[in-house]
Design a protein around this motif. Structure first.
Motif, short mmCIF file in Angstrom:
data_model
loop_
_atom_site.label_atom_id
_atom_site.label_comp_id
_atom_site.label_asym_id
_atom_site.label_seq_id
_atom_site.Cartn_x
_atom_site.Cartn_y
_atom_site.Cartn_z
N ASP A 92 -5.36 -0.02 -5.95
CA ASP A 92 -5.93 1.32 -6.13
C ASP A 92 -5.03 2.39 -5.52
OD1 ASP A 92 -7.97 0.24 -7.56
OD2 ASP A 92 -9.45 0.32 -5.94
N ILE A 93 -4.47 2.10 -4.35
CA ILE A 93 -3.57 3.07 -3.72
C ILE A 93 -2.40 3.36 -4.67
CG2 ILE A 93 -1.87 3.37 -1.85
CD1 ILE A 93 -3.91 1.85 -0.02
N ARG B 145 -14.45 3.07 4.59
CA ARG B 145 -14.80 4.39 4.05
C ARG B 145 -14.39 4.49 2.57
NH1 ARG B 145 -18.32 7.12 6.31
NH2 ARG B 145 -17.34 9.13 5.85
N LEU B 146 -15.16 3.85 1.72
CA LEU B 146 -14.90 3.90 0.28
C LEU B 146 -15.51 5.19 -0.28
CD1 LEU B 146 -13.73 2.16 -2.05
CD2 LEU B 146 -15.99 1.14 -2.31
N ASP C 212 -4.66 -2.16 -2.37
CA ASP C 212 -3.26 -1.87 -2.71
C ASP C 212 -3.12 -1.48 -4.18
OD1 ASP C 212 -2.65 -2.26 -0.09
OD2 ASP C 212 -1.41 -4.03 -0.37
N GLY D 72 0.79 -1.23 0.00
CA GLY D 72 0.00 0.00 0.00
C GLY D 72 0.82 1.28 0.00
N PHE E 84 -7.84 -4.88 9.70
CA PHE E 84 -7.03 -3.66 9.55
C PHE E 84 -7.88 -2.40 9.76
CE2 PHE E 84 -4.83 -0.37 7.14
CZ PHE E 84 -3.51 -0.58 7.50
N VAL E 85 -9.05 -2.37 9.19
CA VAL E 85 -9.88 -1.15 9.25
C VAL E 85 -10.90 -1.24 10.39
CG1 VAL E 85 -11.49 0.31 7.99
CG2 VAL E 85 -9.54 -0.70 6.78
N TRP F 227 -18.20 0.69 7.83
CA TRP F 227 -16.91 1.01 8.45
C TRP F 227 -15.79 1.15 7.43
CZ3 TRP F 227 -13.82 -3.05 7.14
CH2 TRP F 227 -14.44 -4.29 6.92
N PHE G 190 -8.84 -9.60 6.05
CA PHE G 190 -7.82 -8.57 6.28
C PHE G 190 -8.41 -7.19 6.56
CE2 PHE G 190 -4.82 -5.28 5.20
CZ PHE G 190 -3.76 -5.65 6.01
N GLN G 191 -9.38 -6.75 5.77
CA GLN G 191 -9.92 -5.39 6.00
C GLN G 191 -10.69 -5.32 7.32
OE1 GLN G 191 -8.88 -2.88 4.32
NE2 GLN G 191 -7.88 -4.10 2.75
N ASP H 171 -13.86 6.62 -5.72
CA ASP H 171 -13.20 5.33 -5.49
C ASP H 171 -14.21 4.20 -5.75
OD1 ASP H 171 -11.01 3.87 -4.76
OD2 ASP H 171 -10.98 4.53 -2.67
N1 FO1 Z 1 -8.07 2.34 5.51
C1 FO1 Z 1 -8.59 2.70 6.68
O1 FO1 Z 1 -7.89 2.71 7.69
N2 FO1 Z 1 -9.94 3.05 6.79
C2 FO1 Z 1 -10.75 3.07 5.71
O2 FO1 Z 1 -11.94 3.36 5.85
C3 FO1 Z 1 -10.18 2.73 4.44
C4 FO1 Z 1 -10.93 2.78 3.27
C5 FO1 Z 1 -10.32 2.49 2.04
C6 FO1 Z 1 -11.03 2.61 0.86
C7 FO1 Z 1 -10.45 2.30 -0.36
C8 FO1 Z 1 -9.12 1.86 -0.40
O3 FO1 Z 1 -8.56 1.54 -1.57
C9 FO1 Z 1 -8.39 1.76 0.77
C10 FO1 Z 1 -8.98 2.08 2.00
N3 FO1 Z 1 -8.26 2.00 3.20
C11 FO1 Z 1 -8.83 2.35 4.39
C12 FO1 Z 1 -6.87 1.60 3.19
C13 FO1 Z 1 -6.61 0.14 3.06
O4 FO1 Z 1 -7.62 -0.72 3.34
C14 FO1 Z 1 -5.30 -0.33 3.71
O5 FO1 Z 1 -4.39 0.71 3.82
C15 FO1 Z 1 -4.66 -1.40 2.92
O6 FO1 Z 1 -5.43 -2.53 2.74
C16 FO1 Z 1 -3.30 -1.78 3.49
O7 FO1 Z 1 -2.40 -1.53 2.51
#
Ligand code: FO1
Length: 305
Positions: free
Chosen positions: A49-50, A88-89, A47, A9, A153-154, A86, A149-150, A93
């Motif tokens: 998309d980031i 936050r898309l 990852d 990421g 992590f989230v 929870w 994982f999400q 996105d």
């Molecule tokens: N990370 C968060 O901590 N909170 C979120 O609500 C969140 C939403 C989100 C939406 C789209 C996207 O592509 C990534 C998002 N992330 C969010 C980050 C992500 O889930 C994590 O950083 C990675 O999975 C770890 O690399």
């Protein structure tokens, strides 16, 4: 110079923008997909998309993920209906994820959909998902729960005691087309300062990838740990869960079978000495990428090693 970078990421994305500035289309990013999931009826690939948003210059660089200036009308509206929201898309996105989901439903591979999206967003570098097959990282807690994982992590903010990490589907997954070929054809492979346990390890676990790295003459890995702590995220708790020392030299030892040069942060000189003591070639560079100029400087240094 043709370069392949293995990335997860935000830590990966920050280095990729520096490498992209130097290399453009000669850069291929191989990106973790273990964090992917299906949420809100769409395929999320955080990852991929980031990395794509950072390379396209449209990322929310302060937050790390998502698109700068995006709104959250859809997730907020889902919340108003009483649905879980929870994750936050953002709205724009969401559009990426809807489009990807439609393409996958039509029979496109994840590689093809990813390539279409990165071209549409004007990204010059190649962006390859690690696999077109579904691999899902799951966190097993000391309480015996298994979390997607999400969810870990989230939703749980990584605030759980980790017993182990599982990459569900990895045995049957193949590297995406072009992944192993790109590694073999690259003059240098760079492993970004991404989480070793949940970003780099899933890529390495795909058949043929670890062997391709071990056979490659120039694999350079950048430490994700500086002065005993990760710059971002829960790498420390995950490493501890696997009984790996949370230090640059701990990660260097984890990578030693396939890594030719391990890059330690300049502020962590004793860690470079410890890595060298374990027979690993280590160099000191400024690895903290606080802005685009710092990413470009680190990328240039890595390319001239
Ligand atoms: N990370 C968060 O901590 N909170 C979120 O609500 C969140 C939403 C989100 C939406 C789209 C996207 O592509 C990534 C998002 N992330 C969010 C980050 C992500 O889930 C994590 O950083 C990675 O999975 C770890 O690399």
């Amino acid at each position: 110079m043709k370069v392949v970078a293995l990335a997860g990421g935000v830590g990966g994305a920050k280095l990729l923008i520096g490498l992209d500035a130097a290399l453009g289309p000669n850069l291929t990013a191989i990106v973790n997909t273990g964090d992917d999931d299906n949420l809100y009826g769409v395929r999320i690939c955080p990852d991929l998309d980031i990395v794509t948003y950072w390379l396209a210059g449209m990322a929310d660089e302060r937050r790390g993920w998502g698109i700068a200036g995006d709104s959250f009308t859809v997730v907020d509206s889902l919340g108003a209906l009483g649905a879980p929201n929870w994750f936050r898309l953002g709205d724009r996105d969401f559009a990426t994820c809807i489009h990807r989901t439609r393409r996958l439903t039509e029979g496109a591979t994840l590689s093809a959909a990813t390539d279409e999206i990165r071209r549409a967003l004007g990204v010059r570098a190649q962006v390859l998902p690690m696999s077109d097959d579904e691999v899902r990282t799951r966190i097993v807690t000391l309480d015996g729960e298994t979390l997607a994982f999400q969810d870990y992590f989230v939703r749980r903010r990584a605030d759980v005691d980790v017993a182990s990490v599982v990459f569900a589907g990895i045995e049957d997954a193949k590297p995406a087309p072009g992944v192993v070929d790109a590694i073999e054809a690259a003059e240098r492979v760079i492993v970004c300062p991404s989480n070793p346990v949940v970003s780099v390890a899933p890529i390495l676990a795909l058949s043929g990838v670890r062997d391709a790295l071990a056979a490659h003459p120039s694999v350079v890995a950048v430490t994700p740990i500086v002065r005993g702590a990760p710059l971002k995220g829960p790498a420390d708790r995950l490493l501890m869960g696997l009984e790996v020392e949370v230090s640059a030299s701990g990660v260097a030892r984890l990578y030693s079978e396939w890594c030719d040069i391990f890059v330690v942060d300049g502020s962590d000189a004793s860690e470079a000495e410890r890595a060298k003591g374990a027979g690993i070639e280590a160099v000191l560079l400024d690895t903290i990428m606080s802005d685009r100029a710092a990413s470009a400087r680190l990328a240039e240094s890595l390319l001239s090693l």
